[in-house]
Design a protein around this motif. Structure first.
Motif, short mmCIF file in Angstrom:
data_model
loop_
_atom_site.label_atom_id
_atom_site.label_comp_id
_atom_site.label_asym_id
_atom_site.label_seq_id
_atom_site.Cartn_x
_atom_site.Cartn_y
_atom_site.Cartn_z
N GLY A 1 -33.41 31.24 6.04
CA GLY A 1 -33.40 32.66 6.39
C GLY A 1 -33.16 32.89 7.85
N LEU A 2 -32.81 31.84 8.59
CA LEU A 2 -32.54 32.00 10.02
C LEU A 2 -31.06 32.20 10.27
N ASP A 3 -30.74 32.89 11.35
CA ASP A 3 -29.35 33.14 11.71
C ASP A 3 -28.84 32.19 12.79
N ALA A 4 -29.74 31.81 13.68
CA ALA A 4 -29.27 31.05 14.84
C ALA A 4 -30.29 30.00 15.25
N THR A 5 -29.79 28.88 15.75
CA THR A 5 -30.67 27.91 16.38
C THR A 5 -30.18 27.69 17.81
N VAL A 6 -31.13 27.55 18.71
CA VAL A 6 -30.81 27.23 20.09
C VAL A 6 -31.49 25.89 20.36
N ILE A 7 -30.70 24.87 20.65
CA ILE A 7 -31.25 23.53 20.83
C ILE A 7 -31.30 23.26 22.33
N THR A 8 -32.51 23.19 22.85
CA THR A 8 -32.69 23.10 24.29
C THR A 8 -32.69 21.63 24.70
N GLY A 9 -31.52 21.14 25.06
CA GLY A 9 -31.40 19.74 25.42
C GLY A 9 -31.03 18.91 24.21
N TYR A 10 -30.15 17.96 24.41
CA TYR A 10 -29.72 17.06 23.33
C TYR A 10 -30.94 16.36 22.76
N PRO A 11 -31.15 16.43 21.45
CA PRO A 11 -32.38 15.87 20.90
C PRO A 11 -32.40 14.36 20.78
N GLY A 12 -31.41 13.67 21.32
CA GLY A 12 -31.49 12.21 21.38
C GLY A 12 -30.58 11.52 20.39
N THR A 13 -30.40 12.11 19.21
CA THR A 13 -29.48 11.51 18.24
C THR A 13 -28.64 12.61 17.62
N LEU A 14 -27.44 12.23 17.15
CA LEU A 14 -26.60 13.20 16.47
C LEU A 14 -27.25 13.65 15.17
N ALA A 15 -27.94 12.71 14.50
CA ALA A 15 -28.60 13.07 13.24
C ALA A 15 -29.59 14.21 13.48
N SER A 16 -30.37 14.11 14.56
CA SER A 16 -31.32 15.17 14.89
C SER A 16 -30.61 16.47 15.25
N LEU A 17 -29.53 16.33 16.01
CA LEU A 17 -28.79 17.52 16.44
C LEU A 17 -28.32 18.32 15.21
N TRP A 18 -27.73 17.63 14.24
CA TRP A 18 -27.23 18.33 13.05
C TRP A 18 -28.37 18.83 12.19
N GLN A 19 -29.43 18.07 12.16
CA GLN A 19 -30.60 18.50 11.39
C GLN A 19 -31.14 19.81 11.95
N GLN A 20 -31.25 19.89 13.27
CA GLN A 20 -31.77 21.10 13.90
C GLN A 20 -30.79 22.26 13.72
N ALA A 21 -29.52 21.99 13.96
CA ALA A 21 -28.52 23.06 13.83
C ALA A 21 -28.50 23.58 12.40
N GLY A 22 -28.71 22.66 11.44
CA GLY A 22 -28.63 23.04 10.03
C GLY A 22 -29.78 23.92 9.55
N ARG A 23 -30.78 24.17 10.40
CA ARG A 23 -31.87 25.06 9.98
C ARG A 23 -31.37 26.49 9.84
N ALA A 24 -30.28 26.82 10.49
CA ALA A 24 -29.80 28.21 10.44
C ALA A 24 -28.76 28.37 9.35
N GLY A 25 -28.65 29.58 8.86
CA GLY A 25 -27.64 29.90 7.85
C GLY A 25 -28.31 30.47 6.63
N ARG A 26 -28.10 31.76 6.38
CA ARG A 26 -28.64 32.34 5.15
C ARG A 26 -27.55 33.08 4.41
N ASP A 27 -27.66 33.11 3.13
CA ASP A 27 -26.72 33.82 2.25
C ASP A 27 -25.29 33.36 2.46
N GLY A 28 -25.09 32.17 2.99
CA GLY A 28 -23.74 31.68 3.21
C GLY A 28 -22.93 32.54 4.17
N ALA A 29 -23.62 33.34 4.98
CA ALA A 29 -22.90 34.33 5.78
C ALA A 29 -22.51 33.82 7.17
N GLY A 30 -22.72 32.54 7.42
CA GLY A 30 -22.31 32.04 8.74
C GLY A 30 -23.49 31.98 9.68
#
Ligand code: ZN
Ligand code: ZN
Length: 866
Positions: free
Chosen positions: A470-499
């Motif tokens: 149900g979130l629209d946006a994520t702001v990741i403050t500083g590279y989280p150390g691994t790409l896996a974490s980066l995508w995991q955090q970024a992937g928290r956003a997105g509802r209703d397939g609306a971007g």
């Protein structure tokens, strides 16, 4: 469960792109965006329900809106049902839970004696899964969590009656396996073990968990059970290999993600250089203030605004006098949650609630600090500003930060900015981090889900699958150390397939700076593999002791624990830890063996309000000396406290509510001793070594700094004991002749090696998939053990974690990248993007950037002539 991802509608407006466009309408922000990656939407592919799936379960899932599983869910479920262990490695919100719930719940419904474990790395995640399972109202499934919060009477009930127990590797290790006899009935019926978020089990922690799972398999075998493992992972390279190393079993991998996905706009963002009035504030706040005046204001500069000047404080201080050995460590294990010295600032320059109002301000030329260094706003201040603006715009936003303190500060700053627009909006922003009490965390999670909270600043305690869709946006403050974490955090956003929108805000450090200017390193690179090493003897030994304490170890058992098990057992016998008897090896001590699988030694320190006895939270033992020493200012849920006393024996810090107008920064002395060099390489005047070292560190004093200006208003000694860490290090030494060739005279040597050490620590994560908080360093103009000028970089974990080893194996490329970062930085005297370190125990003194570059050039001429 996150299986209800709806398919993106063709031609639907892209919410993420729209939000990004509004942000970029602000000219000041526009130039901060160094790259935008458009991740396209994808349609989903469904599979039929498996014929063996329980019909009641299927009808409940249908009622919950799931018409049919995605193909990856069905494939994973099929493997598990057929008795093959499987890892499902797909993106965030791809519905991995349905993949394991189908086989697990079906068997629990079909067979009354069947049991299953679900292991999560956090309690929050286990609670979330419990809610999801209970929501299905399957009367045949008795699900319960079993963790440190479970009261005694409930534990008895769980052992006796629950069929689906949601717990953690920690609880398995410390609670369940040591008292396996009380779990006999449960273990006898154990059919499945679900290991969720298994990519998080990496490094030393991963090696520990690997042995906990082997112990579980061994104890189960005693009760006649051979459970099938179902692992869920973020997208990683070679998931089958990692899952096999983790469980010791052959594991099938399902990697093709068939769930639909909305589009995502992923922006790389470098905070702006400061404007004249900001630089002015910075000047006042920085220890550099004494060294030179800023250049004159450009004539086009507008008058300073009436808003309070932002505190763009650099993480710098006038350090102690230069000593021969200077250090930048030690690191706290459990690094992502360690209190960091991320500079603190108020969101500045923006008018909350009006993205367009911000845009009305013209961009201004940056001013330059001392030595011609333009000053960059801190990532924390920038993230707080973004959060305030996004919330004011009605965008549901999650800000990820690296430290507990930054979570508090960002939430506080955003609330303060929003309160000028609307008290209601300010109320809808909160912080979320580990160290909160369970009830506080649960209330926050509920508010996030319901949408009552619009903005949250969270540590990675929220990264893991907690259901907050149900979130629209994520702001990741500083590279989280691994790409896996980066995508995991970024992937928290997105509802209703609306971007959705994701923004990576670079911190002022070498790695982040490198990444925001090299998008190919973020988007064009395969996600890293999960690294763990179950053969680390420092990890293996204690688990063999535990295993022997659970059930005597037999010859046949040793195979399970790997090729080093036999020599390790022999060593434990020699040291009197185990005793050999005809039936096997026994643990003969009265007390239990002792190991903390989180790699954090010692009991967590409780934070207690002295006047009321109220428990506010905890900090881990490793960071307690620097965060809750006597006199430290401690932040909790936006309130500040002063530590009156730190009682190390009782592991309690007593605090009182207070609002001092200063912050505190601890100073730490570090020493390193070479125990042995294991491997080495000589190239002329340069030697590169990998070996064992002993690091001693002691928090010796703390500075009080005026809030806002950062001016040092006091320096108070502390009387805390030194701590010792035996670990792995990579180090290089150089001869006097090389220093002469590099034109580094005696006075310049300490600054040269110190600067080279900082940059090397900053860049090692590119080669070792660790993060800079996992490693520490020490540099010395003349080290007594090597009799030469030496730079050390060490693993921040007892016994090492493999990072220093990667540095040794990739020595040439690593030091070349280090040299390139220093050479490419525009600053003259050194800045956080090149040679300054946010965790320097010496206050970044002395540092000699030009000499560091000449040193590395000379080193590379020998080590990596290309
Ligand atoms: Zn340092
Ligand atoms: Zn620089």
């Amino acid at each position: 469960m996150s299986v209800q991802t709806s398919a993106p509608e063709p031609g639907a407006p892209d919410r993420g792109a729209a939000v990004l466009d509004r942000l970029r309408a602000d000219a000041r922000r526009s130039c901060c965006v160094t790259h935008v990656e458009r991740v396209p939407a994808r349609a989903g592919t469904r599979a039929p329900w498996p014929a063996w799936a329980d019909p009641v379960l299927v009808s409940r899932l249908r009622a919950a809106g799931i018409d049919a599983p995605w193909t990856h869910q069905a494939r994973a479920a099929e493997h598990a049902h057929a008795g093959r262990s499987v890892v499902l490695a797909t993106g965030t919100a791809s519905g991995k839970s349905l993949g394991y719930l189908m086989p697990v719940l079906s068997v629990l419904l079909a067979e009354p004696s069947a049991r299953a474990f679900y292991l999560a790395p956090t309690k929050a995640l286990a609670n979330d899964q419990l809610r999801a399972v209970r929501a299905l109202t399957l009367t045949g499934v008795r699900a319960a969590t079993y963790d440190g919060d479970t009261p005694g009477y409930e534990r008895d009930w769980v052992r006796a009656h629950a069929t689906f127990v949601l717990t953690s590797p920690d609880m398995l290790h410390q609670g369940i396996l040591p008292s396996h006899r009380r779990w006999a009935a449960f273990l006898r019926g154990l059919r499945y073990v679900v290991v969720d978020e298994c990519h998080g089990y990496r490094g030393v922690f991963g090696s520990h968990v690997a042995h906990v799972l082997r112990r579980l398999r061994r104890v189960c075998a005693r009760y006649g059970a051979t459970p099938v493992f179902i692992l869920a992972s973020a997208t990683v390279s070679e998931p089958a290999d990692a899952a096999s190393r983790l469980t010791g079993l052959d594991v099938q991998a399902v990697e093709e993600d068939a769930s639909p996905r909305g589009a995502m706009s992923f922006a790389l963002y470098e905070p702006p250089l400061s404007y004249p009035w900001q630089a002015h504030a910075w000047q006042a706040s920085s220890s550099f203030a004494s060294s030179s005046e800023p250049s004159a204001r450009p004539s086009s500069a507008p008058p300073a605004p009436s808003r309070p000047a932002p505190a763009v404080s650099g993480p710098l201080s006038a350090g102690p006098t230069a000593s021969e050995a200077v250090s930048s460590g030690p690191v706290a294990p459990a690094a992502a949650e360690s209190a960091s010295s991320q500079p603190v600032g108020t969101p500045a320059g923006q008018v909350p609630g009006a993205l367009t109002a911000v845009a009305a301000q013209p961009p201004e030329p940056p001013v330059h600090g001392p030595g011609g260094v333009a000053v960059r706003r801190s990532a924390t201040a920038e993230a707080a500003g973004l959060l305030a603006d996004l919330v004011a715009d009605g965008v549901r936003t999650l800000v990820f930060v690296r430290s507990r303190r930054a979570a508090e500060v960002i939430a506080q700053s955003a609330r303060r900015a929003l309160s000028e627009v609307s008290a209601d909006l300010a109320e809808r922003v909160a912080a979320y981090r580990a160290g909160y009490l369970p009830e506080e965390r649960r209330a926050l999670e509920a508010d996030l889900r319901s949408g009552r909270l619009l903005g949250v600043a969270a540590t990675n305690a929220l990264e893991l699958g907690v259901d907050i869709t149900g979130l629209d946006a994520t702001v990741i403050t500083g590279y989280p150390g691994t790409l896996a974490s980066l995508w995991q955090q970024a992937g928290r956003a997105g509802r209703d397939g609306a971007g959705a929108l994701a923004v990576l805000v670079a911190r002022d450090d070498p790695l982040d700076t490198y990444l925001v200017h090299h998008p190919e390193a973020v988007f064009g690179r395969p996600v890293e593999a999960t690294v763990l090493d179950p053969d680390n003897p420092y990890v293996l030994g204690p688990h063999l002791e535990y295993a022997a304490a659970e059930l005597p170890l037999t010859e046949a058992d040793l195979d399970l624990f790997g090729p080093l098990a036999r020599p390790t057992v022999d060593d434990l016998v020699r040291r009197g830890r185990l005793r050999r008897r005809p039936a096997g090896w026994y643990w003969t001590h009265r007390h239990r063996p002792d190991v903390d699988i989180r790699g954090v030694s010692g009991q967590p320190v409780r934070i207690v309000e002295a006047s009321t006895g109220r428990l506010l939270g905890t900090v881990d033992a490793a960071t307690s000396h620097s965060t809750v020493h006597r006199g430290a200012v401690y932040l909790h849920q936006g309130s500040s406290y002063l530590v009156i006393e730190l009682d190390l024996d009782a592991a309690v810090a007593f605090v009182e509510a207070a609002t001092p107008d200063w912050t505190t920064v601890a100073r730490e002395d570090t020493d390193i001793r070479v125990v042995e060099s294991i491997r080495s390489r000589t190239a002329g005047d340069v030697e590169l070594h990998l070996g064992t070292v002993e690091v001693s560190s002691q928090v010796v004093s703390y500075q009080r700094r005026q809030a806002g200006s950062g001016r040092v208003v006091g320096d108070d000694p502390l009387d805390l004991p030194a701590r010792h860490l035996r670990t792995r290090a990579v180090w290089y030494t150089v001869t006097e002749e090389l220093l002469v060739e590099a034109e580094i005279d005696d006075d310049a040597v300490p600054g040269a090696v110190h600067a080279a050490e900082h940059a090397a620590i900053g860049i090692l994560p590119l080669f070792a998939t660790c993060d800079r908080w996992d490693i520490g360093g020490v540099s010395s103009a003349l080290h007594p053990d090597t009799s030469r000028t030496t730079v050390f970089v060490y693993d921040g974990y007892p016994g090492g974690a493999g990072f220093a080893e990667r540095g040794f194996l990739r020595g040439g490329p690593w030091l070349r990248a280090t040299r390139d970062v220093i050479a490419a930085c525009e600053c003259t005297a050194g800045c956080p993007s090149c040679v300054q370190s946010p965790k320097c125990g010496n206050g970044n003194e002395p540092l000699d950037k030009p000499a560091a570059r000449r040193l590395l050039d000379a080193v590379l001429r020998r080590l990596d002539p290309s």
